[in-house]
Design a protein around this motif. Structure first.
Motif, PDB file in Angstrom:
ATOM      1  N   UNK A  35       0.800  -1.218   0.000  1.00 11.87           N
ATOM      2  CA  UNK A  35       0.000   0.000   0.000  1.00 11.87           C
ATOM      3  C   UNK A  35       0.837   1.274   0.000  1.00 11.87           C
ATOM      4  N   UNK A  36       1.995   1.237   0.676  1.00 13.93           N
ATOM      5  CA  UNK A  36       2.807   2.444   0.850  1.00 13.93           C
ATOM      6  C   UNK A  36       4.197   2.276   0.245  1.00 13.93           C
ATOM      7  N   UNK A  37       4.724   3.399  -0.254  1.00 12.60           N
ATOM      8  CA  UNK A  37       6.071   3.396  -0.828  1.00 12.60           C
ATOM      9  C   UNK A  37       6.769   4.698  -0.459  1.00 12.60           C
ATOM     10  N   UNK A  38       8.000   4.588  -0.004  1.00 16.04           N
ATOM     11  CA  UNK A  38       8.789   5.788   0.292  1.00 16.04           C
ATOM     12  C   UNK A  38       9.468   6.251  -0.990  1.00 16.04           C
ATOM     13  N   UNK A  39       9.080   7.408  -1.498  1.00 20.44           N
ATOM     14  CA  UNK A  39       9.577   7.859  -2.797  1.00 20.44           C
ATOM     15  C   UNK A  39      10.857   8.680  -2.698  1.00 20.44           C
TER      16      UNK A  39
ATOM     17  N   UNK B 175      10.241  10.181 -11.577  1.00 22.56           N
ATOM     18  CA  UNK B 175       8.794  10.320 -11.761  1.00 22.56           C
ATOM     19  C   UNK B 175       8.305  11.414 -10.823  1.00 22.56           C
ATOM     20  N   UNK B 176       7.509  12.339 -11.353  1.00 20.02           N
ATOM     21  CA  UNK B 176       6.889  13.374 -10.521  1.00 20.02           C
ATOM     22  C   UNK B 176       5.460  12.956 -10.225  1.00 20.02           C
ATOM     23  N   UNK B 177       5.120  12.943  -8.949  1.00 19.69           N
ATOM     24  CA  UNK B 177       3.809  12.459  -8.511  1.00 19.69           C
ATOM     25  C   UNK B 177       2.960  13.637  -8.033  1.00 19.69           C
TER      26      UNK B 177
ATOM     27  N   UNK C 157       8.694  14.088  -5.845  1.00 24.22           N
ATOM     28  CA  UNK C 157       9.438  13.539  -6.970  1.00 24.22           C
ATOM     29  C   UNK C 157      10.191  12.297  -6.493  1.00 24.22           C
ATOM     30  N   UNK C 158       9.994  11.195  -7.180  1.00 22.04           N
ATOM     31  CA  UNK C 158      10.665   9.949  -6.815  1.00 22.04           C
ATOM     32  C   UNK C 158      12.160  10.106  -7.071  1.00 22.04           C
ATOM     33  N   UNK C 159      12.976   9.813  -6.065  1.00 17.19           N
ATOM     34  CA  UNK C 159      14.424   9.984  -6.196  1.00 17.19           C
ATOM     35  C   UNK C 159      14.995   9.010  -7.219  1.00 17.19           C
TER      36      UNK C 159
END
Length: 252
Positions: free
Chosen positions: A196-200, A222-224, A237-239
């Motif tokens: 369910x969760x992700x550290x971006x 990726x920009x969320x 923004x995903x690193x």
């Protein structure tokens, strides 16, 4: 020390190689392999002193390698979101590293290898697979928060994302309420369901439900766009080092 790296993200493999050589210049990287199929072929024909093994490869879970090859090599698993398997790894004396790999943890894993390399204990794959496939892992289901003198408990289903800012960690609910909680994003990685969760990045751990839109960004990132929007106009923004794992997470 002769090392084989099995990792399907080129950046992650290259980074791990650099970190290993920086920690010990006498380490020899025998090869970097990106799939179960190639790993099976390599391990059928060659030997290494130590194996770094990513759990999720492009053509399946790396545990399937053990079904085809009898591996006696000590293994250090690497994983982006299989926190629920950590207990099984510990029980079987298997070292593991959560991505992005921390240099101190890598050094500790190498020290553990040195201390255990004479051991003949094998890998209990069955126990690990049971942990991977379990349906009811003990993830946190509620968070206690306070507002003034009032106390309430927020169900995990109400959480949109967590945000670190100015030494505080904020819980943002789906109805755009913000609460300070006593934790860190690093600690949350052990408590939250990785489905369910992700550290971006260093500031945001997001739920899948909070993703409103995504666009390609520079350097394969990726920009969320979050819902509700991130406060203070902060960009989610995903690193670079998490982008590959994030795309796998989206495609599970």
């Amino acid at each position: 020390m002769k090392v084989l790296i099995v990792e399907d993200e080129q950046l992650a493999a290259d980074t791990l190689e650099s970190m290993l050589l920086e920690l010990n210049s006498e380490i020899e990287i025998l090869d970097k392999i990106d799939s179960v199929k190639k790993a099976v072929k390599w391990l059928s024909e060659n030997e290494a002193d130590l194996l770094f093994l990513d759990i999720h490869l492009a053509d399946g879970k790396s545990f399937s390698i053990f079904e085809k090859v009898d591996i006696k090599t000590p293994i250090i698993f690497t994983t982006a979101y299989d926190q629920y398997a950590i207990k099984a790894f510990k029980l079987n004396s298997i070292a593991y590293l959560l991505k992005p790999i921390d240099e101190e943890e890598l050094e500790e894993a190498l020290e553990k290898y040195e201390s255990l390399k004479t051991s003949s204990s094998g890998v209990d794959v069955a126990s690990i697979l049971r942990a991977i496939d379990q349906k009811e892992a003990a993830f946190q289901k509620r968070f206690m928060v306070t507002t003034g003198e009032k106390i309430r408990s927020i169900l995990i289903e109400e959480v949109a994302y967590f945000m670190g800012e100015d030494k505080y960690l904020y819980l943002i609910t789906k109805d755009n309420k913000k609460y300070i909680i006593d934790s860190t994003l690093t600690k949350l990685e052990q408590l939250l369901d990785p489905e369910r969760f992700f550290r971006i990045n260093r500031k945001f751990t997001i739920s899948f439900d909070s993703i409103k839109e995504m666009v390609a960004y520079s350097k394969s990132r990726v920009k969320v766009e979050l819902e509700p929007p991130a406060p203070y106009d902060l960009e989610a923004i995903v690193s670079v080092d998490r982008s590959g794992s994030f795309k796998k997470w989206l495609n599970r």
